[in-house]
Design an enzyme around this catalytic site. Structure first.
Site, mmCIF file in Angstrom:
data_model
loop_
_atom_site.group_PDB
_atom_site.id
_atom_site.type_symbol
_atom_site.label_atom_id
_atom_site.label_comp_id
_atom_site.label_asym_id
_atom_site.label_seq_id
_atom_site.Cartn_x
_atom_site.Cartn_y
_atom_site.Cartn_z
ATOM 1 N N CYS A 266 51.909 41.237 41.211
ATOM 2 C CA CYS A 266 50.802 40.151 41.240
ATOM 3 C C CYS A 266 49.659 40.526 42.199
ATOM 4 C CB CYS A 266 51.268 38.621 41.635
ATOM 5 S SG CYS A 266 52.091 38.634 43.331
ATOM 6 N N HIS B 7 52.427 34.882 46.348
ATOM 7 C CA HIS B 7 51.969 35.210 45.155
ATOM 8 C C HIS B 7 50.606 35.074 45.092
ATOM 9 C CE1 HIS B 7 52.045 35.335 40.913
ATOM 10 N NE2 HIS B 7 51.326 34.262 40.702
#
Length: 530
Positions: A115, A466
């Protein structure tokens, strides 16, 4: 039968015409066509009980002198069929759908803790000049990573479906082996690739792009459009007569330090630009306290701000995330960050552009609240309600109306289109550009920026969590962006790996931080256009 003097009535007008009954009806229709300017194949001459045809027998019609024939038909040209058949958006192929303004850009699939890379690639995509430079560069001028990035962006432009960035990831790990580190957080057992830092990925990609030629073919893209220059001055109050030490450095980003008292981005940047250090004084011959003051001597067209949210904690011997809420502005004036010399070159255009942008916002608000006057409205105005008077000498249009007491009053009607206003303002602004800055391709001409992309981090741990990319939708338009919808200019896109969605601009404040939710980590500002 003799030649008769008859009349034809068309569009409210009656016209005299000679009818030679010895000639076929088609000849009369051509004469009617010449008089009314309606093509013969599109007009109808009405008879009692029917329509005059090319082979009608005049003896059966029995026309009389002075008789009036009704003619039906429009003199204007019929609408032409479209040059290409209409195709509905659901029937478009992926390539065309990706180019449609209503389509969302493609997302990137997560290949296992990637990510950080996906968010960085999407944020850098908000620099359309970078894609132009990659597309125009000769193959020999591109290294492995720039070539892979060019191919990835091309693939993303050709589809609306999520793209798998395996080829780019492989090259990234070859060029920067740190991104090939394995995850050993669970008792030393390898559990796939480790999570990485998006800011480090940003820096690695930018460094790999350093040899890509600029869009004009002269210079280097990163050096022109993404690098600033910092002037650092080091002096000590303990030796006032000691000359200050001055150094210049090219930088890809400026840092925003976050302490327990930092509330705003500018506050954190100024804190990072002024620091206290200790070094040996050549004048005193001993250690002395020095103040290092840094200011930007060059502002790039794209200014990157790194929110320093990860810091080493000695008490736990690891990096920790600083989750303090720090507000960042959607529009940023960088004059407080520059040297006095650069400020003198930027200030005239900076101040005038602020005034022009306010005027543009006012006109935009007016367009949103009111409807533009139409020609039909003006033509339908009755003498009692008002009339329009044009003064050719002044080139202005004035509408006469009445007030509540019935007295006439004049109201100025809009004289220029928005395009005309912008063109005139742009000429005025161009005249204020510093000649030195005009010659510096890729620099900011005024120091005023707009936020176009963000990389955020979600979670409490520095080595986990994330990353998500965010970008202003208008930044994805390549070229001058002409014809864009004004509402689209305020629209943002959220890139959560392969999930792409619209994000309202008014909610950008939720990315300020203050908890474990997404907090701004890397911000990309673009110099505002004239």
């Amino acid at each position: 039968m003799p030649v008769l003097q008859v009349n034809i009535k068309h569009a409210g007008k009656t016209l005299p015409l000679l009818l030679d009954t010895d000639q076929p009806a088609a000849a009369f229709k051509h004469a009617v066509s010449a008089a009314t300017r309606v093509p013969a194949d599109r007009l109808k001459v009405m008879l009692k009980g029917g329509v005059l045809k090319d082979d009608t027998d005049w003896s059966k019609v029995a026309p009389k002198a002075g008789q009036t024939f009704m003619v039906i038909g429009a003199a204007t040209e019929l609408p032409k069929p479209p040059p290409a058949p209409t195709v509905f958006i659901e029937d478009l192929p992926d390539t065309e759908l990706a180019r449609a303004s209503a389509a969302l850009p493609a997302g990137l699939r997560n290949l296992g803790n990637t990510c950080y890379m996906n968010a960085t690639v999407q944020a850098l995509r908000a620099i359309p000049e970078l894609q132009t430079a990659l597309d125009n560069a000769p193959a020999a001028a591109l290294g492995p990573l720039p070539r892979a990035l060019r191919d990835l962006y091309r693939n993303m432009r050709e589809t609306t479906e999520p793209v798998t960035p395996m080829a780019f990831l492989s090259v990234l790990r070859q060029v920067a082996p740190q991104f090939a580190e394995m995850d050993r957080t669970k008792g030393g057992v390898m559990r796939g690739y480790a999570q990485q830092d998006a800011e480090e990925c940003w820096t690695a990609i930018a460094n790999a792009l350093k040899d890509v030629p600029g869009p004009s073919g002269a210079g280097r893209f990163v050096e022109q459009y993404m690098q600033g220059e910092i002037r650092r001055e080091l002096k000590t109050a303990e030796a006032p007569d000691e000359p200050p030490t001055v150094a210049h450095e090219r930088v890809l980003k400026i840092e925003c330090n976050i302490t327990g008292s930092t509330n705003f981005m500018l506050q954190g940047i100024l804190s990072a630009l002024t620091q206290e250090v200790e070094k040996t004084s050549p004048t005193l011959g001993r250690q002395a306290a020095y103040t290092q003051t840094a200011r930007l001597a060059r502002l790039p067209a794209y200014l990157t701000v790194h929110m320093v949210r990860f810091a080493w904690r000695r008490d736990i011997s690891r990096k920790a995330k600083i989750m303090r809420k720090v507000k960042f502005p959607p529009e940023f004036d960088a004059l407080d960050l520059v040297t006095d010399e650069l400020r003198a070159r930027l200030a005239p255009l900076n101040r005038r552009l602020l005034d022009v942008e306010k005027a543009r916002r006012d006109r935009r608000n007016v367009r949103r609240r009111t409807k533009a006057p139409t020609a039909s409205t003006a033509s339908s105005t009755t003498p009692g309600a008002g009339s329009t008077n044009t003064d050719a000498g002044a080139g202005s249009t004035t509408t006469t109306s009445t007030n509540t007491e019935g007295a006439p009053m004049e109201v100025d009607a809009p004289e220029k289109s928005e395009a005309a206003w912008v063109a005139e303002e742009r000429r005025e602004l161009e005249a204020l550009v510093s000649e030195e800055l005009r010659r510096d391709e890729g620099c900011s001409l005024h120091g005023l920026y707009e936020l176009v992309a963000i990389v955020t981090h979600k979670g409490a741990a520095a080595d986990a969590g994330h990353y998500i990319g965010w970008a202003k939708r208008s930044a994805f338009r390549r070229g001058d962006g002409g014809g864009a919808d004004e509402e689209e200019d305020d629209e943002w896109l959220k890139f959560d790996d392969d999930k792409v969605s619209v994000f309202p601009a008014e909610k950008l404040g939720t990315l300020d931080g203050g908890g474990e939710d997404s907090a701004a980590y890397v911000l990309l500002y673009r110099s505002r256009p004239l």
